[in-house]
Design a protein around this motif. Structure first.
Motif, PDB file in Angstrom:
ATOM      1  N   SER A 112       5.611   4.638   5.086  1.00 62.24           N
ATOM      2  CA  SER A 112       6.249   5.947   4.907  1.00 62.24           C
ATOM      3  C   SER A 112       5.590   6.943   5.846  1.00 62.24           C
ATOM      4  O   SER A 112       4.469   6.733   6.332  1.00 62.24           O
ATOM      5  N   ASN A 162       9.843   4.958   0.337  1.00 62.07           N
ATOM      6  CA  ASN A 162       9.483   3.543   0.346  1.00 62.07           C
ATOM      7  C   ASN A 162      10.672   2.615   0.128  1.00 62.07           C
ATOM      8  O   ASN A 162      10.664   1.478   0.590  1.00 62.07           O
ATOM      9  N   VAL A 166       3.304  -4.088   5.075  1.00 63.78           N
ATOM     10  CA  VAL A 166       3.723  -2.833   4.474  1.00 63.78           C
ATOM     11  C   VAL A 166       2.468  -2.043   4.146  1.00 63.78           C
ATOM     12  O   VAL A 166       1.594  -2.521   3.423  1.00 63.78           O
ATOM     13  N   SER A 182      12.308   0.499   2.916  1.00 65.61           N
ATOM     14  CA  SER A 182      11.626  -0.599   3.604  1.00 65.61           C
ATOM     15  C   SER A 182      12.382  -1.914   3.512  1.00 65.61           C
ATOM     16  O   SER A 182      12.288  -2.749   4.415  1.00 65.61           O
ATOM     17  N   GLY A 193       2.124   0.873   0.258  1.00 64.65           N
ATOM     18  CA  GLY A 193       3.091   0.585  -0.793  1.00 64.65           C
ATOM     19  C   GLY A 193       3.360  -0.904  -0.890  1.00 64.65           C
ATOM     20  O   GLY A 193       3.048  -1.676   0.025  1.00 64.65           O
ATOM     21  N   GLU A 226      11.393   7.305  -7.263  1.00 65.97           N
ATOM     22  CA  GLU A 226      11.113   6.096  -6.488  1.00 65.97           C
ATOM     23  C   GLU A 226      11.711   4.872  -7.170  1.00 65.97           C
ATOM     24  O   GLU A 226      12.271   3.994  -6.506  1.00 65.97           O
TER      25      GLU A 226
END
Length: 700
Positions: free
Chosen positions: A492, A366, A385, A369, A388, A442
């Motif tokens: 993703s 993610n 999006v 992005s 996420g 993340e």
């Protein structure tokens, strides 16, 4: 017999394999359905066919899948086919319905409360054990508890099970075991159930109470399981409890799309279905109605390169649509250039009549992005999006921006802007090395992206300070929050499963991202390959694959395109050619901007000559093929004898070790290894590749 006149209509428009699956007799049926082959159409027509032939009543059919969206689509199609009344639900929804009915009879009390989020209880359990309770830490602990319950592992068994499965555990396994036990205790004291408990309790009731199992099985006589490659041990246990000793079950799946192993999913029940039910009807759906032959051909190449493919995974898609454009490959100097090029291509497609809602940009993690959000916002192309939050809406990014504003307001000096940003973010948890995975990884990816934005700004504006940097972040955040409208999808690869678009951009296809850096086993790497396969098969007509050699503008060009692309990029493509001209181009790049190579295992910058030759840190694990290394050394000795030169003149030990570790399959991959240039490629390349392929050639 009721509905007989509707049967021909149910068979109209089906291809021979789909028809075979639809009319198969009651009993075990296994449909191996490749991407885009019409699996939902097939299974809904099968259910309707059985109903209309009078072989089963609609209320006696239970069809389960993995998402509410898929279950809803199945119900809609069944109603249109005259099979209203069939129960089409997710595993958890079906178990919840059954548990509400049976719980009072078993426990003589009202059903316990269902909690839809275990975060608070896990945080209390972690606090009780003395562990950190930051949001990301708790999310990782909750994820491990979910994996344990999905794989039928209790708190006491967790440490051994996690070690056997090679889990990347966020804390010591023994500590996590204590958190798990405390969580279960707190949950039981509150008379609460989580989603996994729904499955555990209904399985236990049907296993332990024969009279209830008999009542249930008299109600439901036929079962259908969609996406069967994604079942975990707990879901399979529930399915077995539903079935009992019966075999009226239809399963549908594609082992090539197994991408949730980290959550306990396994294709072994799909692959092993014919062994469990020797009389099963097995149907293979390989006619792809979604994608053009060009996209289908590339998908077959991606999955066909897998190291091991069990019998149930050897589907070869056959495109049924008219020809379309060839998949497009592109290499860029940096991620910004890549994103801006993608935005231009999207604008061009839109100008050619492709709706923005039929375009998707897909990435591995993610954190990738942000650069695409900015490029699309700058180009005034609306986007959404999926799966996420937008980059600047993420909790860790908002926290980081608050800390950076505070530092800027204090007027802290920033002769080295990236170092200053890293120091500020270090106070809120940014580390030099990335965590192993999960929510902590993340978070780290998001924070390191902010450091890379600082590097990008410093390259463009050498005297930029923290105030200038914060202003840049604020401008980006504001520009990336346009009104919510129909637009390009950013998602993703995991979030894209089950979806499709006319045009798909697969971006950021570099080593360390796809496959992801922490994919350190053959099984993990093959799952990454399946992720790419899922991405490719999302495209109906237009497919673009790209990668960047550096992160930020003006950054070090140390990256290599993903190993999965080595045999996919057309030979005439500039990025694919290991020719002298291509090598000179690469050498010119290096001369202009020296790059420090990175470890292919952990991503750390390499400094020693030996580490650079091996392509990894000296203390990172080696996966050398000892037999291949022995053969390479024997071949080197023979060639050195023939050429009357020392053995190291042919190849050094380090180069041979690198070859035996990386096992390149073609010249393009071979030439990426340190110590192999155009001259040695021409002299020895074919011999080395033959050895790797197990075809030992005589010296020439």
């Amino acid at each position: 017999m009721p509905g007989m006149t509707d049967q021909p209509r149910l068979l109209e428009g089906l291809d021979p394999e789909q028809r075979q699956a639809v009319i198969a007799p009651r009993g075990p049926v296994c449909v191996l359905a490749g991407a885009g082959t019409g699996k939902t159409r097939t299974i809904t027509h099968r259910i309707a066919y059985l109903v209309q032939r009078g072989l089963v009543a609609p209320q006696q059919v239970l069809a389960v899948t993995f998402t509410a969206r898929a279950a809803g689509e199945m119900r809609t199609r069944l109603r249109a086919l005259g099979a209203a009344g069939v129960q089409a639900q997710t595993f958890h929804a079906a178990a919840f319905r059954q548990l509400r009915y049976f719980w009072p009879r078993v426990h003589e009390t009202r059903m316990w409360q269902l909690i839809d989020n275990k975060f608070r209880l896990v945080m209390r359990a972690a606090n009780k054990v003395g562990l950190a309770t930051e949001k990301e830490d708790v999310r990782d602990l909750a994820g491990e508890i979910e994996w344990a319950k999905a794989t039928l592992v209790g708190p006491e068994q967790y440490p051994a099970a996690a070690a056997a499965a090679g889990r990347e555990v966020p804390v010591a396994p023994e500590q996590l075991s204590k958190v798990f036990a405390a969580y279960e205790q707190l949950k039981n004291q509150a008379q609460a159930l989580d989603f996994d408990d729904l499955l555990l309790h209904i399985a236990a009731i049907l296993e332990d109470r024969p009279e209830i199992a008999e009542e249930f099985r008299s109600r439901y006589r036929s079962f259908v399981v969609d996406e069967y490659q994604d079942v975990n041990p707990l879901q399979q246990r529930v399915l077995d409890a539903w079935l009992g000793n019966r075999d009226d079950i239809t399963v549908v799946g594609d082992a090539n799309q197994t991408i949730y192993s980290f959550a306990g999913a396994s294709p072994r029940w799909l692959i092993g279905f014919p062994r469990r039910f020797p009389d099963a009807t097995v149907v293979r759906l390989e006619r792809d109605y979604r994608s053009t032959p060009q996209v289908v051909g590339l998908a077959n190449q991606v999955i066909g390169a897998a190291r091991e493919r069990p019998a149930g995974t050897r589907l070869r898609l056959v495109g049924q649509r008219p020809d379309g454009p060839r998949p497009d490959f592109a290499e860029y100097d940096d991620e910004t250039a890549e994103a801006e090029a993608v935005a231009r291509r999207i604008a061009k497609l839109a100008g050619q009549g492709v709706p923005l809602s039929e375009i998707a940009v897909l990435f591995r993690v993610n954190a990738q992005s942000e650069v695409y959000e900015k490029a699309l916002a700058d180009a005034e192309i609306p986007y959404q999006v999926r799966g996420g939050e937008r980059f600047f809406a993420r909790a860790e990014v908002r926290q980081a921006m608050t800390a950076l504003r505070t530092a800027a307001a204090r007027g802290e000096a920033a002769e080295d802007l990236p170092a200053a940003v890293r120091a500020v973010l270090g106070e809120i948890g940014l580390t030099d090395e990335p965590p192993a995975g999960g929510a902590a990884r993340e978070r780290w990816e998001s924070l390191i992206a902010l450091v890379e934005l600082a590097e990008e700004l410093a390259a463009a504006v050498p005297d930029a300070d923290l105030s200038r940097y914060v202003a840049e972040l604020d401008a980006r955040a504001e520009s990336q929050h346009p009104p919510t409208v129909e637009g390009v999808t950013l998602a993703s690869l995991h979030a894209a499963k089950g979806l499709e678009w006319d045009a798909v951009f697969l971006v950021g296809l570099v080593e360390g991202t796809l496959p992801i850096q922490h994919a350190d086993t053959d099984a993990a790497v093959e799952e990454e390959r399946r992720l790419l396969y899922v991405g490719v098969t999302r495209a109906r007509e237009h497919l673009f694959l790209s990668w960047a050699l550096a992160r930020g503008e003006g950054g070090r060009r140390y990256r290599r395109r993903s190993r999965f692309l080595y045999n996919l990029v057309p030979d005439e493509h500039p990025a694919a050619l290991p020719t002298k001209a291509r090598q000179r181009e690469l050498l010119d790049r290096v001369a202009k901007k020296p790059a420090r190579p990175r470890c292919r295992v952990c991503g750390t910058a390499l400094t020693s000559t030996m580490d650079i030759k091996l392509g990894r840190c000296g203390d990172c694990p080696s996966d050398v093929d000892e037999d291949l290394l022995s053969q390479l050394k024997a071949w080197r000795s023979e060639r050195a004898r023939q050429l009357k030169v020392p053995a190291y003149v042919v190849f050094t030990d380090a180069t041979l070790t690198a070859i035996a570790e990386q096992r390149p399959t073609d010249e393009r991959a071979l030439v990426t290894i340190s110590g192999i240039g155009a001259s040695k490629l021409a002299k020895f390349g074919s011999d080395v590749l033959a050895l790797i392929q197990g075809e030992r050639r005589g010296a020439r």
